[in-house]
Design a protein around this motif. Structure first.
Motif, PDB file in Angstrom:
ATOM      1  N   ALA A  11     -60.779 -76.228  -7.503  1.00  0.00           N
ATOM      2  CA  ALA A  11     -59.798 -77.300  -7.206  1.00  0.00           C
ATOM      3  C   ALA A  11     -59.300 -78.428  -8.401  1.00  0.00           C
ATOM      4  O   ALA A  11     -58.262 -79.286  -8.450  1.00  0.00           O
ATOM      5  N   VAL A  86     -54.810 -80.037  -2.185  1.00  0.00           N
ATOM      6  CA  VAL A  86     -56.269 -80.489  -1.852  1.00  0.00           C
ATOM      7  C   VAL A  86     -56.383 -81.737  -2.556  1.00  0.00           C
ATOM      8  O   VAL A  86     -55.845 -81.793  -3.340  1.00  0.00           O
ATOM      9  N   LYS A  87     -57.426 -82.230  -2.020  1.00  0.00           N
ATOM     10  CA  LYS A  87     -58.056 -83.591  -2.862  1.00  0.00           C
ATOM     11  C   LYS A  87     -58.896 -83.742  -2.787  1.00  0.00           C
ATOM     12  O   LYS A  87     -60.296 -83.490  -2.120  1.00  0.00           O
ATOM     13  N   LEU A  88     -59.659 -83.816  -3.906  1.00  0.00           N
ATOM     14  CA  LEU A  88     -60.951 -83.799  -4.080  1.00  0.00           C
ATOM     15  C   LEU A  88     -61.638 -84.892  -3.746  1.00  0.00           C
ATOM     16  O   LEU A  88     -61.448 -85.868  -3.458  1.00  0.00           O
ATOM     17  N   ARG A  89     -62.951 -84.338  -3.302  1.00  0.00           N
ATOM     18  CA  ARG A  89     -63.929 -85.107  -3.068  1.00  0.00           C
ATOM     19  C   ARG A  89     -64.325 -86.591  -3.747  1.00  0.00           C
ATOM     20  O   ARG A  89     -64.707 -87.531  -2.625  1.00  0.00           O
TER      21      ARG A  89
END
Lengths: 216, 104
Positions: A11, A86-89
């Motif tokens: 990601a 996508v958004k990283l955690r």
């Protein structure tokens, strides 16, 4: 807890795949080199040392914020329609302390960025050794090496190595002082920008835009 | 009498047990959120297939789906829910003994 470094790494790598981040950083470094060239780092503006440091810190802070905004704007138009979003955690966790971190670290980083090159020149000059360009080159190249190692992106290793080569050339040609620093930041900016542009061209060629109806 | 290790697999969550849904949840468990296109590309699933599996995961309460727009383009943002995360952890605990049993 379910956790996989490889998924997170993929990601993260996805974010750098398009080269837009490098283009922004390259322009930022070039901008800084132009600022050094035009004003001698603020010295030609007849400002006190404190004012120069504050001005550099302010420019650095505004540059980082603007860079982030511009990158997201460009990604929304170039990258996300091609490879998705996508958004990283960890992004949400960072957001919570983002303001405090920025306030605490940005001026410090700017202070170091402004004071360290000058300090190194003075220290090594007094020892009769002029390796300031090598040290500065290593400092500029370090983020590229760290990022390359973290997300396994080989082109950043090459960029880092080329920046080190530039610092060696400047040292061998005895180009020191403000001119040397300006040339190092300028050349580094050009290298990073070129790497980003090549990555972007490859990204656009290999990832066609997905039709609107296919996204939902 | 069935082996204890194998018995744990009898009660696994069938919603998660399906391979495509398992990988969707596994991917979403490691990111904050991802859009439909990212999932489609990363998991190499067709649009219809992914849509169907996401619907099932949403019905089970394991995935939250938000339909929005970005630059006038429809956007489907997916994120794993706390119950989805818990169900995935439970599934791993249940299936792990079977894997160990098979590797003996």
């Amino acid at each position: 807890m379910v956790h996989s470094n490889s998924h997170q790494q993929r990601a993260q790598r996805h974010w750098y795949e398009d080269g837009l981040g490098e283009i922004a950083v390259g322009i930022g470094l070039l901008g800084y080199a132009i600022w050094l060239w035009l004003t001698g780092g603020g010295a030609d503006l007849n400002l006190s040392m404190e004012a120069q440091v504050l001005l550099t810190a302010a420019l650095f802070f505004v540059g980082i914020v603007a860079m982030r905004t511009v990158i997201e704007w460009a990604k929304a138009r170039v990258s996300y329609p091609r490879t998705g979003y996508v958004k990283l955690r960890h992004e949400r966790q960072i957001k919570l302390g983002q303001l405090a971190l920025s306030v605490a670290l940005m001026p410090l980083a700017a202070l170091l960025g402004a004071a360290l090159p000058i300090g190194l020149i003075v220290i090594f000059g007094s020892l009769g050794i002029n390796s300031s360009m090598l040290l500065l080159g290593a400092m500029v190249a370090l983020p590229a090496f760290l990022l390359a190692w973290r997300i396994k992106l080989a082109r950043l290793v090459l960029v880092g190595l080329l920046i080190v080569v530039v610092s060696v050339v400047l040292t061998l040609s005895k180009t020191f002082g403000m001119l040397g620093i300006t040339l190092l930041y300028g050349a580094s900016g050009l290298l990073v920008l070129l790497s980003g542009l090549l990555a972007l061209r490859h990204f656009v060629q290999t990832h066609p835009i997905v039709e609107e109806e296919a996204q939902s | 009498m069935i082996n204890e290790a194998l018995a744990s697999a009898i009660n696994v969550d069938r919603v998660i047990h399906e391979p495509a849904r398992l990988v969707i949840l596994a991917l979403l468990a490691n990111v904050e959120s991802a859009d439909f296109l990212y999932l489609m590309r990363e998991l190499d699933l067709t649009r219809g297939n992914l849509s169907s599996h996401l619907s099932k995961l949403e019905q089970a309460g394991y995935v939250q789906i938000e339909k929005t727009y970005r630059n006038k383009t429809p956007l489907t943002i997916c994120a794993i829910t706390p119950s989805g995360r818990e169900a995935l952890s439970t599934y791993i605990v249940q299936i792990a003994p079977v894997m160990e049993y098979l590797q003996r």
